[in-house]
Design a protein around this motif. Structure first.
Motif, PDB file in Angstrom:
ATOM      1  N   UNK A   2       0.848  -1.183   0.000  1.00  0.00           N
ATOM      2  CA  UNK A   2       0.000   0.000   0.000  1.00  0.00           C
ATOM      3  C   UNK A   2       0.883   1.233   0.000  1.00  0.00           C
ATOM      4  N   UNK A   3       0.321   2.356  -0.426  1.00  0.00           N
ATOM      5  CA  UNK A   3       1.116   3.570  -0.517  1.00  0.00           C
ATOM      6  C   UNK A   3       1.669   3.942   0.857  1.00  0.00           C
ATOM      7  N   UNK A   4       2.979   4.195   0.975  1.00  0.00           N
ATOM      8  CA  UNK A   4       3.580   4.498   2.288  1.00  0.00           C
ATOM      9  C   UNK A   4       2.963   5.705   2.979  1.00  0.00           C
ATOM     10  N   UNK A   5       2.379   6.626   2.217  1.00  0.00           N
ATOM     11  CA  UNK A   5       1.817   7.829   2.829  1.00  0.00           C
ATOM     12  C   UNK A   5       0.651   7.526   3.757  1.00  0.00           C
ATOM     13  N   UNK A   6       0.012   6.369   3.599  1.00  0.00           N
ATOM     14  CA  UNK A   6      -1.091   5.999   4.482  1.00  0.00           C
ATOM     15  C   UNK A   6      -0.599   5.599   5.873  1.00  0.00           C
TER      16      UNK A   6
END
Length: 454
Positions: A277-281
């Motif tokens: 999943x996108x690391x920003x989450x």
């Protein structure tokens, strides 16, 4: 976000990190030695697998679509008829729809706060703030209470295992961290009842670093590490029981349960591959192999297993719109969870394993200007299966825009009452004592198990 292990790596890398001596499975060494000495165990036991969805999943694009609502509410996807007549899910969940008779859905959960905290899912209560009225030490997690009341699992197995990765957003981790206030973990049951952490940090100041499967059997190293950390634990006869404890931990059965390479390749392939999943989450990857691991752990006798799966804070301020995120992540969720439930049933484990899948809140009825949905504690959908729960049931109905309950709000404490009942714990009589010596019942306000599920 740190690299998350593949299925091959799961059996070799830092998959056992002895987070504390409480991580001898969350049981005291005295009780552990009794289990090793051969206390009678039933051939079957009830277990719980809690699949936590960090960030708060959308009910509209999963289990409570609103196909007749205006477009800004219903979203981009159609509803599909499930195997259960009259029950519809989002079209992006075709595999779960075909086995909808194997699980039930609560569509009207209430009682969650608008907080990105896994603590709510693991304890059933809010914590960390003065107004929450927590007792000294904080509320214990569900698994910690089970560890205290029921002790070791079958054959002396560790009762409580957290199989989640270390997530970069700390309140998602199973360590009692809050958006505000002090950590409320491990709660008043104490460190001996924290989960045995398979990956990541359970609590940074209790990590015994550098112990992987290859070093796990080097008892001298383990014992020396424990001695270096003895001051952190209560004097509970630790020296008397070290040998028995590590004999159990290094006996091979627990390590074997974590060795996914013992599974046929066809089974591992059936579950599927990891999707980052996108690391920003700041959440977890979608790792089907960790659901396979959960199955192996309950099969080996673990009472409670927690797993974090995905990243669900879909405001559309990260990575893309809710349409994009749904198309990317829901097919993996759909397939992984469907296979997990089918695998449990095929092995005769579903009747003795309660599965709960949920996040900390739902999402807003109206799609925001960026194309996402914001936090919505007013209601959310929860999947429940196994452990005596009947499949094919839908509890509660939301209004035409999916924002509030029309007929049957289900409180979070009713969920926990259901989980305790499925483990054979009598919530009318069971009590635990807090740090002030006050006995406390497990459930607030005389809430009861959800009768519609049985």
């Amino acid at each position: 976000m740190r690299h998350f292990p593949s299925s091959a790596e799961l059996s070799r890398r830092q998959f056992i990190q002895l987070g504390s001596l409480g991580l001898t499975g969350g049981l005291s060494l005295g009780r552990l030695s009794e289990a090793v000495a051969g206390l009678p165990q039933t051939s079957k036991q009830q277990s719980v697998v809690m699949i936590y969805l960090p960030g708060g999943p959308t009910q509209f694009e999963t289990f409570d679509p609103k196909p007749d609502a205006p477009s800004e509410i219903r979203g981009s996807f159609a509803a599909t008829q499930s195997r259960v007549p009259g029950v519809h899910f989002c079209e992006l969940l075709p595999e779960l729809s075909t086995i909808a008779d194997k699980f039930s859905v609560v569509r009207t959960l209430v009682g969650m706060e608008n907080r990105h905290e896994s603590f709510q899912c693991y304890t059933g209560r809010a914590g960390g703030r003065t107004e929450d009225g927590e007792p000294a030490g904080g509320w214990p997690s569900f698994g910690s209470i089970v560890s205290q009341l029921l002790g070791p699992g079958r054959g002396g197995m560790i009762p409580y295992v957290d199989a989640a990765p270390k997530m970069s957003y700390n309140p998602y981790n199973n360590n009692g961290s809050h958006l505000q206030g002090n950590p409320s973990w491990p709660g008043f049951t104490g460190y001996k009842h924290v989960p045995f952490a398979l990956e990541g940090e359970v609590k940074s100041d209790l990590i015994l670093n550098g112990i992987d499967l290859n070093r796990f059997n080097e008892r001298r190293v383990l014992l020396e590490t424990v001695k270096q950390n003895q001051s952190r634990f209560t004097a509970e006869g630790i020296d008397d029981f070290q040998d028995q404890a590590f004999q159990m931990l290094s006996s091979g059965r627990f390590a074997a349960a974590m060795d996914l390479e013992q599974e046929p390749q066809s089974v591992r392939d059936r579950y599927g591959k990891l999707q980052k999943t996108d690391p920003s989450f700041g959440g977890a990857p979608q790792s089907p192999q960790h659901l396979l691991l959960a199955r192996r752990l309950v099969e080996a006798g673990v009472r409670c297993v927690s797993v974090a799966f995905g990243a669900w804070d879909w405001h559309a301020n990260r990575e893309g719109s809710i349409e994009y995120l749904s198309r990317k992540y829901l097919p993996v969720f759909d397939h992984s969870l469907a296979v997990f439930l089918q695998d449990l049933e095929e092995r005769g484990l579903l009747e003795q394993t309660t599965v709960i899948v949920w996040g900390e809140f739902g999402r807003t009825p109206r799609i925001n200007a960026k194309g996402g949905r914001d936090h919505w504690p007013g209601t959310q959908s929860v999947l429940l299966a196994g452990g005596g729960i009947q499949g094919g049931r839908v509890v509660g109905q939301t209004d035409r825009v999916g924002g509030v309950s029309l007929d049957r709000p289900v409180h979070v404490q009713e969920i926990f009452a259901t989980l305790y009942q499925n483990l054979g714990i009598n919530i009318a009589t069971a009590q635990i004592t807090d740090l002030s010596g006050r006995p406390r019942y497990l459930i607030d306000d005389d809430k009861q198990p959800i009768p519609e599920l049985y």
